[in-house]
Design a protein around this motif. Structure first.
Motif, PDB file in Angstrom:
ATOM      1  N   GLY A   7      -7.589 -10.578 -38.770  1.00 45.16           N
ATOM      2  CA  GLY A   7      -6.670  -9.789 -39.606  1.00 45.16           C
ATOM      3  C   GLY A   7      -5.651 -10.649 -40.342  1.00 45.16           C
ATOM      4  O   GLY A   7      -4.567 -10.171 -40.681  1.00 45.16           O
ATOM      5  N   GLY A  13      -0.517 -10.763 -40.199  1.00 44.06           N
ATOM      6  CA  GLY A  13      -1.462 -11.865 -40.021  1.00 44.06           C
ATOM      7  C   GLY A  13      -1.376 -12.873 -41.166  1.00 44.06           C
ATOM      8  O   GLY A  13      -1.453 -14.083 -40.950  1.00 44.06           O
ATOM      9  N   LEU A  31     -10.541 -14.544 -39.620  1.00 47.94           N
ATOM     10  CA  LEU A  31     -11.603 -13.529 -39.729  1.00 47.94           C
ATOM     11  C   LEU A  31     -10.981 -12.207 -40.146  1.00 47.94           C
ATOM     12  O   LEU A  31     -10.155 -11.635 -39.415  1.00 47.94           O
ATOM     13  CB  LEU A  31     -12.299 -13.374 -38.363  1.00 47.94           C
ATOM     14  N   ASP A  32     -11.379 -11.724 -41.311  1.00 49.28           N
ATOM     15  CA  ASP A  32     -10.780 -10.485 -41.824  1.00 49.28           C
ATOM     16  C   ASP A  32     -11.837  -9.721 -42.618  1.00 49.28           C
ATOM     17  O   ASP A  32     -12.569 -10.288 -43.425  1.00 49.28           O
ATOM     18  CB  ASP A  32      -9.570 -10.812 -42.720  1.00 49.28           C
ATOM     19  N   THR A  35     -10.322  -4.929 -45.611  1.00 51.21           N
ATOM     20  CA  THR A  35     -10.210  -3.488 -45.874  1.00 51.21           C
ATOM     21  C   THR A  35      -9.190  -3.323 -47.000  1.00 51.21           C
ATOM     22  O   THR A  35      -8.678  -4.322 -47.533  1.00 51.21           O
ATOM     23  CB  THR A  35      -9.685  -2.745 -44.630  1.00 51.21           C
ATOM     24  N   PHE A  80      -4.720  -9.891 -34.653  1.00 48.52           N
ATOM     25  CA  PHE A  80      -3.917  -8.965 -35.455  1.00 48.52           C
ATOM     26  C   PHE A  80      -4.753  -7.803 -35.993  1.00 48.52           C
ATOM     27  O   PHE A  80      -4.200  -6.754 -36.318  1.00 48.52           O
ATOM     28  CB  PHE A  80      -3.336  -9.676 -36.695  1.00 48.52           C
ATOM     29  N   ALA A  82      -6.430  -4.724 -37.261  1.00 52.95           N
ATOM     30  CA  ALA A  82      -6.304  -3.332 -36.822  1.00 52.95           C
ATOM     31  C   ALA A  82      -6.189  -2.447 -38.044  1.00 52.95           C
ATOM     32  O   ALA A  82      -5.860  -2.909 -39.137  1.00 52.95           O
ATOM     33  CB  ALA A  82      -5.055  -3.150 -35.954  1.00 52.95           C
ATOM     34  N   THR A  99     -12.042   0.258 -35.133  1.00 56.13           N
ATOM     35  CA  THR A  99     -11.506  -1.113 -35.211  1.00 56.13           C
ATOM     36  C   THR A  99     -10.588  -1.432 -34.035  1.00 56.13           C
ATOM     37  O   THR A  99     -10.723  -2.476 -33.396  1.00 56.13           O
ATOM     38  CB  THR A  99     -10.765  -1.317 -36.557  1.00 56.13           C
ATOM     39  N   VAL A 131      -1.850  -8.654 -30.429  1.00 52.30           N
ATOM     40  CA  VAL A 131      -0.651  -8.207 -31.150  1.00 52.30           C
ATOM     41  C   VAL A 131      -0.618  -6.681 -31.135  1.00 52.30           C
ATOM     42  O   VAL A 131      -1.495  -6.030 -31.706  1.00 52.30           O
ATOM     43  CB  VAL A 131      -0.674  -8.721 -32.606  1.00 52.30           C
ATOM     44  N   ASN A 188       9.012  -2.287 -35.887  1.00 48.97           N
ATOM     45  CA  ASN A 188       8.636  -2.264 -37.314  1.00 48.97           C
ATOM     46  C   ASN A 188       8.973  -3.576 -38.014  1.00 48.97           C
ATOM     47  O   ASN A 188      10.125  -3.998 -37.999  1.00 48.97           O
ATOM     48  CB  ASN A 188       9.421  -1.157 -38.044  1.00 48.97           C
ATOM     49  N   ASN A 189       7.963  -4.161 -38.631  1.00 47.47           N
ATOM     50  CA  ASN A 189       8.172  -5.390 -39.409  1.00 47.47           C
ATOM     51  C   ASN A 189       8.442  -5.039 -40.859  1.00 47.47           C
ATOM     52  O   ASN A 189       8.005  -3.999 -41.353  1.00 47.47           O
ATOM     53  CB  ASN A 189       6.910  -6.250 -39.377  1.00 47.47           C
TER      54      ASN A 189
HETATM   55  P1  NAD Z   1      -2.259  -4.536 -41.977  1.00 43.90           P
HETATM   56  O1  NAD Z   1      -2.835  -3.173 -42.063  1.00 43.90           O
HETATM   57  O2  NAD Z   1      -1.346  -5.011 -43.061  1.00 43.90           O
HETATM   58  O3  NAD Z   1      -3.427  -5.621 -41.865  1.00 43.90           O
HETATM   59  C1  NAD Z   1      -4.540  -5.447 -41.031  1.00 43.90           C
HETATM   60  C2  NAD Z   1      -5.582  -6.505 -41.406  1.00 43.90           C
HETATM   61  O4  NAD Z   1      -6.706  -6.346 -40.519  1.00 43.90           O
HETATM   62  C3  NAD Z   1      -6.113  -6.366 -42.835  1.00 43.90           C
HETATM   63  O5  NAD Z   1      -6.149  -7.631 -43.460  1.00 43.90           O
HETATM   64  C4  NAD Z   1      -7.510  -5.796 -42.644  1.00 43.90           C
HETATM   65  O6  NAD Z   1      -8.406  -6.186 -43.668  1.00 43.90           O
HETATM   66  C5  NAD Z   1      -7.896  -6.382 -41.298  1.00 43.90           C
HETATM   67  N1  NAD Z   1      -8.917  -5.581 -40.603  1.00 43.90           N
HETATM   68  C6  NAD Z   1      -8.907  -4.224 -40.434  1.00 43.90           C
HETATM   69  N2  NAD Z   1     -10.026  -3.850 -39.759  1.00 43.90           N
HETATM   70  C7  NAD Z   1     -10.719  -4.989 -39.499  1.00 43.90           C
HETATM   71  C8  NAD Z   1     -11.944  -5.257 -38.815  1.00 43.90           C
HETATM   72  N3  NAD Z   1     -12.681  -4.267 -38.283  1.00 43.90           N
HETATM   73  N4  NAD Z   1     -12.362  -6.529 -38.724  1.00 43.90           N
HETATM   74  C9  NAD Z   1     -11.625  -7.543 -39.275  1.00 43.90           C
HETATM   75  N5  NAD Z   1     -10.477  -7.349 -39.924  1.00 43.90           N
HETATM   76  C10 NAD Z   1     -10.031  -6.081 -40.033  1.00 43.90           C
HETATM   77  O7  NAD Z   1      -1.546  -4.619 -40.559  1.00 43.90           O
HETATM   78  P2  NAD Z   1      -0.199  -5.343 -40.133  1.00 43.90           P
HETATM   79  O8  NAD Z   1       0.945  -4.475 -40.470  1.00 43.90           O
HETATM   80  O9  NAD Z   1      -0.235  -6.733 -40.631  1.00 43.90           O
HETATM   81  O10 NAD Z   1      -0.368  -5.326 -38.543  1.00 43.90           O
HETATM   82  C11 NAD Z   1      -1.051  -6.381 -37.881  1.00 43.90           C
HETATM   83  C12 NAD Z   1      -1.082  -6.098 -36.392  1.00 43.90           C
HETATM   84  O11 NAD Z   1       0.260  -5.976 -35.912  1.00 43.90           O
HETATM   85  C13 NAD Z   1      -1.771  -4.785 -36.035  1.00 43.90           C
HETATM   86  O12 NAD Z   1      -2.497  -4.991 -34.847  1.00 43.90           O
HETATM   87  C14 NAD Z   1      -0.633  -3.798 -35.811  1.00 43.90           C
HETATM   88  O13 NAD Z   1      -0.997  -2.807 -34.903  1.00 43.90           O
HETATM   89  C15 NAD Z   1       0.421  -4.731 -35.252  1.00 43.90           C
HETATM   90  N6  NAD Z   1       1.822  -4.333 -35.500  1.00 43.90           N
HETATM   91  C16 NAD Z   1       2.253  -4.038 -36.769  1.00 43.90           C
HETATM   92  C17 NAD Z   1       3.594  -3.755 -36.993  1.00 43.90           C
HETATM   93  C18 NAD Z   1       4.136  -3.454 -38.368  1.00 43.90           C
HETATM   94  O14 NAD Z   1       5.310  -3.100 -38.495  1.00 43.90           O
HETATM   95  N7  NAD Z   1       3.348  -3.603 -39.431  1.00 43.90           N
HETATM   96  C19 NAD Z   1       4.488  -3.756 -35.905  1.00 43.90           C
HETATM   97  C20 NAD Z   1       4.006  -4.024 -34.628  1.00 43.90           C
HETATM   98  C21 NAD Z   1       2.670  -4.335 -34.433  1.00 43.90           C
END
Ligand code: NAD
Ligand code: DAU
Length: 357
Positions: A7, A13, A31-32, A35, A80, A82, A99, A131, A188-189
């Protein structure tokens, strides 16, 4: 030496990969699946770097993950990947189960097979970092203490339920098979490269476009906000010194109601990019609430501070100023992500949210 990141073309990520390449000599295998949330433009500044190997693929593809592990022999996996957006999980939970649950399961199994064949010293050094999110703990009342690592899991949305399931799998793979895992549950980020369907980048980009600023319900839901680079440094600290099988809550000690976030962003835009039509706050529009909307999240981040010496470097005031400035300077990145697919999502999510009177 290398690490495998999943991700790494997403928001957090992507920031993690950029920081890693800047701060370390190690190669990152990224590896991403690309999506709607994955964006290679986030990684444009390291294009061509020998330290970054991008692989387009799915974490559910066991053959691909096995091959990557066998070829690159990483010393760690940082997971990461998700589906991450609560509103999307309400419209379509299936992809979240696939996922977040099945994908994490596939990755854990690939990691276990790879790790079990390593030499003793490599085996001892290997890490799988998962994560995760504060949302697995459910919703707090106004006077409740912030979430500690010992809080029971009470996920309320399809997204948080799928993340909770993945956390349980990671825990079980440690207890049953001895896989050397760590988990972080973060609040929340916000920051650069945040996809503009999430609150802060949505408010910035809508305001600049003169569009309504949708606030769900009464806007009094409370979140804890952490600048994304601080989340990345917390993960690096856990990877370097976290105890195996342990969970670390990560947060900014920075609880704020949504309406305050929206007004702060409007005030910063009024200062940095004033509109001839008056304050951006004129665009604030209360709309129908998110179903099952959690009222309050707050993080007790004392464990990671006590054990690993981690604290956020940014306050909300410094981080949000940097973030607004970044969006003002990176209009091309924003334009490119606001593709047809993004417009479809906006139409779907906001069409049946009547303006609250
Ligand atoms: P995001 O939605 O911006 O990015 C997710 C990435 O994962 C994307 O690049 C997508 O292409 C990739 N992805 C999705 N399904 C996939 C699969 N099956 N195989 C490979 N790649 C795949 O998410 P984010 O906000 O960067 O969050 C990253 C991680 O951090 C997640 O696990 C989320 O649960 C966790 N998180 C996020 C926050 C937040 O505030 N955004 C806070 C706490 C935890
Ligand atoms: O708490 C950590 C979580 O934070 C992560 O695990 C998730 O991946 C991440 O998306 C984020 O979830 P939220 O649901 O809190 O983020 P979002 O930006 O979607 O919404 C933040 C708050 O703002 C929430 O209370 C809902 C509200 N909101 C959101 C949108 C998109 C609005 O009021 N209006 C909106 O248009």
């Amino acid at each position: 030496m290398s690490i495998l990141v999943t991700g790494g073309a997403g928001f957090i990520g992507g920031n993690f990969v950029l920081d890693w390449v800047e701060q370390s000599d190690e190669t990152v295998i990224n590896l991403d699946k690309l999506t709607y949330a994955g964006n290679l433009q986030t990684l444009a500044s390291i294009k061509g770097s020998a330290q970054h190997v991008f692989v387009e693929g799915d974490i559910c593809d066991r053959g691909l993950v096995d091959a990557l592990l066998a070829t690159h022999k990483p010393r760690a996996i940082v997971h990461f990947a998700a589906e991450s957006h609560v509103d999307r999980s309400i419209h379509g939970p299936g992809e979240f189960v696939r996922t977040n649950v099945e994908g994490t399961f596939a990755l854990l199994e690939a990691a276990r097979a790879y790790w079990s064949e390593l030499k003793d010293d490599e085996k001892a050094a290997f890490r799988f970092h998962h994560v995760s999110t504060d949302e697995v703990y459910g919703s707090l009342g106004p006077q409740d203490p912030p979430f500690a690592e010992t809080n029971p899991y009470e996920p309320n949305s399809p997204y948080s339920a799928s993340k909770a399931a993945s956390d349980h799998l990671v825990r079980a793979w440690h207890h049953t098979y001895g896989l050397p895992v760590t988990t972080s549950n973060c609040s929340n980020n916000y920051g650069p490269f945040h996809f503009p369907e999430k609150l802060i980048p949505l408010i910035i980009t809508n305001a600049l476009a003169g569009k309504p600023l949708p606030v769900y319900g009464d806007g009094q839901q409370v979140r804890d906000w952490l600048y994304v680079k601080d989340h990345c440094s917390a993960i690096r600290a856990i990877l370097a010194g976290g105890r195996l099988g342990e969970v670390y809550n990560v947060g900014g000690w920075n609880e704020k109601p949504n309406i305050e976030i929206v007004k702060t962003v409007c005030a910063l835009l009024d200062e940095l990019a004033p509109s001839a039509e008056g304050s951006y706050s004129r665009l604030i529009t209360y709309v129908t609430d998110r179903p099952g909307h959690d009222r309050r999240y707050a993080i007790d981040a004392r464990k990671i501070e006590r054990e690993l010496g981690w604290r956020p470097a940014e306050t909300f005031e410094t981080g949000i100023r940097k973030t607004v400035a970044w969006y003002l300077e990176n209009t091309e990145w924003v334009r490119n992500v606001q593709s047809g697919a993004y417009r479809d999502w906006v139409a779907k999510n906001y069409a049946d949210r009547a303006e609250a009177k």
